[in-house]
Motif scaffolding. Structure first.
Motif, PDB file in Angstrom:
ATOM      1  N   SER A  74       0.674  -1.320   0.277  1.00  0.00           N
ATOM      2  CA  SER A  74      -0.001  -0.419   0.471  1.00  0.00           C
ATOM      3  C   SER A  74       1.028   1.102   0.239  1.00  0.00           C
ATOM      4  O   SER A  74       0.133   2.138  -0.424  1.00  0.00           O
ATOM      5  N   SER A 115      -7.080  -3.305   9.048  1.00  0.00           N
ATOM      6  CA  SER A 115      -8.667  -2.717   9.230  1.00  0.00           C
ATOM      7  C   SER A 115      -8.994  -4.439   9.306  1.00  0.00           C
ATOM      8  O   SER A 115     -10.350  -4.003  10.026  1.00  0.00           O
ATOM      9  N   ALA A 132      -7.679   4.089  12.663  1.00  0.00           N
ATOM     10  CA  ALA A 132      -7.146   3.174  11.038  1.00  0.00           C
ATOM     11  C   ALA A 132      -8.718   2.526  10.304  1.00  0.00           C
ATOM     12  O   ALA A 132      -7.841   1.764   9.476  1.00  0.00           O
ATOM     13  N   THR A 135      -7.858   1.724   6.399  1.00  0.00           N
ATOM     14  CA  THR A 135      -6.568   1.191   6.007  1.00  0.00           C
ATOM     15  C   THR A 135      -5.392   0.484   5.303  1.00  0.00           C
ATOM     16  O   THR A 135      -6.584  -0.512   6.487  1.00  0.00           O
ATOM     17  N   ALA A 142       1.650  -1.032   9.263  1.00  0.00           N
ATOM     18  CA  ALA A 142       1.485   0.646  10.570  1.00  0.00           C
ATOM     19  C   ALA A 142       2.362   0.179  11.116  1.00  0.00           C
ATOM     20  O   ALA A 142       2.534   1.737  11.604  1.00  0.00           O
ATOM     21  N   ALA A 147       1.611   4.241  10.965  1.00  0.00           N
ATOM     22  CA  ALA A 147       0.142   4.931  10.578  1.00  0.00           C
ATOM     23  C   ALA A 147      -1.356   5.484  11.953  1.00  0.00           C
ATOM     24  O   ALA A 147      -0.893   4.876  12.852  1.00  0.00           O
ATOM     25  N   SER A 149      -3.420   9.355  11.706  1.00  0.00           N
ATOM     26  CA  SER A 149      -3.176  10.669  11.628  1.00  0.00           C
ATOM     27  C   SER A 149      -2.366  11.976  12.419  1.00  0.00           C
ATOM     28  O   SER A 149      -1.415  11.293  13.206  1.00  0.00           O
ATOM     29  N   TRP A 153      -2.121   7.533  16.269  1.00  0.00           N
ATOM     30  CA  TRP A 153      -1.434   6.676  15.413  1.00  0.00           C
ATOM     31  C   TRP A 153      -1.201   5.739  16.629  1.00  0.00           C
ATOM     32  O   TRP A 153      -1.267   5.584  17.526  1.00  0.00           O
ATOM     33  N   ARG A 219     -12.418  10.264   5.101  1.00  0.00           N
ATOM     34  CA  ARG A 219     -11.708   9.517   3.818  1.00  0.00           C
ATOM     35  C   ARG A 219     -12.205   9.243   2.405  1.00  0.00           C
ATOM     36  O   ARG A 219     -11.617   9.488   1.389  1.00  0.00           O
ATOM     37  N   GLY A 231      -1.169   6.314  -1.380  1.00  0.00           N
ATOM     38  CA  GLY A 231      -2.354   6.945  -0.178  1.00  0.00           C
ATOM     39  C   GLY A 231      -1.006   7.981  -0.362  1.00  0.00           C
ATOM     40  O   GLY A 231      -0.406   8.675  -1.325  1.00  0.00           O
TER      41      GLY A 231
END
Length: 310
Positions: A74, A115, A132, A135, A142, A147, A149, A153, A219, A231
């Motif tokens: 990703s 996820s 998350a 994600t 991650a 990973a 915001s 995180w 999102r 991303g």
């Protein structure tokens, strides 16, 4: 390749019937990246156990063959020429997720999609991972890039991480022994993340659902989720938004071949259908140059590059 013709410890291992892995020679990496871009890896190997992983990495080290561990691709751009080494994916034993009622922690393999952990937490009315939702990567990826915001995180939720490193073996560290920062962590490139413990706490399921739905809606409204991409391309500079800088430099919608700066969010570069890795790389460099010229700010990529000459 047959065992009779195996010419190195690595090749001998890859044709050994007892080797607990699936081996794909000359595997197109476009099948394993969210960008749907990338030339062939010399070998793509999905290891099913820690024994297979350690044997494979040690064989690569002995034969000076480059290796890299990837998740779901990703956050990865693979060169059109491919990668001349071994791409390792974590299979069976690294894809387990269990919840410990006593410690209120999930013990999760690095190959598990993040996820799915978010959904399992929601199913159990456990809070802490709502940020998350949606994600696309694995838990291992991650953790490596912390990973999340700007406000939440995954590093904040890590109780422990187990890694394997060539020459050092298995190491288990508490979450607070790892440095977590915006989009970065203190894991070294040679550290292979195997599993972690994530702390959660009971909460009202309607509260959890509300946070998840708000995050997903944000999102969908702001990100080009229907187009292949990696991303966010660039880290947000201190006190700035990378997307706002790219947009302010007049680059929204700009194309290089089949790669385009998204019209929806300028910190996304999307594959419009026939983009090459070179198209994406050229567009990244164009954006960096233009933002530097306009604002004097050097944007740092979040995306990992594989197979490109320095």
């Amino acid at each position: 390749m047959t065992a009779r013709h195996a010419s190195s410890p690595l090749e001998a291992l890859l044709v050994d019937g007892r080797f607990d892995a699936d081996v794909y020679p000359s595997e197109p990496m476009s099948r394993h990246t969210m960008y749907r871009i990338g030339g062939p890896a010399r070998f793509y190997v999905q290891v099913a156990s820690i024994g297979a992983l350690t044997r494979l990495v040690e064989a690569c080290e002995r034969t000076d063959v480059p290796w890299v561990v990837v998740g779901r691709g990703s956050n990865l751009l693979v060169a059109d020429e491919g990668f001349p080494g071994v791409v390792i994916a974590l299979g069976r034993d690294f894809r387990t997720c269990r919840f410990d009622e006593d410690t209120q922690r999930f013990c999760v393999g690095a190959g598990v999609p993040l996820s799915s952990v978010v959904q399992e937490a929601f199913r159990r009315s456990l809070a802490g991972l709502e940020f998350a939702v949606g994600t696309p990567g694995t838990v291992g990826g991650a953790l490596r890039m912390n990973a999340g915001s700007r406000d939440e995180w995954i590093g904040e939720r890590v109780a422990s991480v187990t890694t394997f490193t060539p020459g050092e073996g298995l190491v288990r560290r508490a979450g607070d022994e790892i440095a977590w920062d915006y989009r970065t962590s203190s894991f070294r490139p040679e550290d292979i993340i195997l599993e972690c413990e994530l702390s959660v706490e009971p909460a009202d399921p309607f509260f959890i659902r509300g946070k998840m739905e708000a995050s997903l809606a944000r999102r969908k409204k702001t990100q080009p989720l229907s187009d292949p991409s990696c991303g966010s391309v660039f880290r947000n500079p201190e006190g700035n938004s990378a997307g706002a800088l790219v947009e302010g430099a007049g680059l929204k919608g700009v194309c290089k071949g089949g790669a385009q700066v998204s019209e929806l969010h300028a910190n996304f570069i999307v594959n419009t259908g026939d983009a090459t890795a070179r198209d994406v790389k050229d567009l990244i460099e164009l954006v960096q140059a233009k933002v530097s010229e306009t604002y004097g700010i050097e944007l740092q990529p979040e995306v990992r590059f594989l197979g490109f000459s320095q």
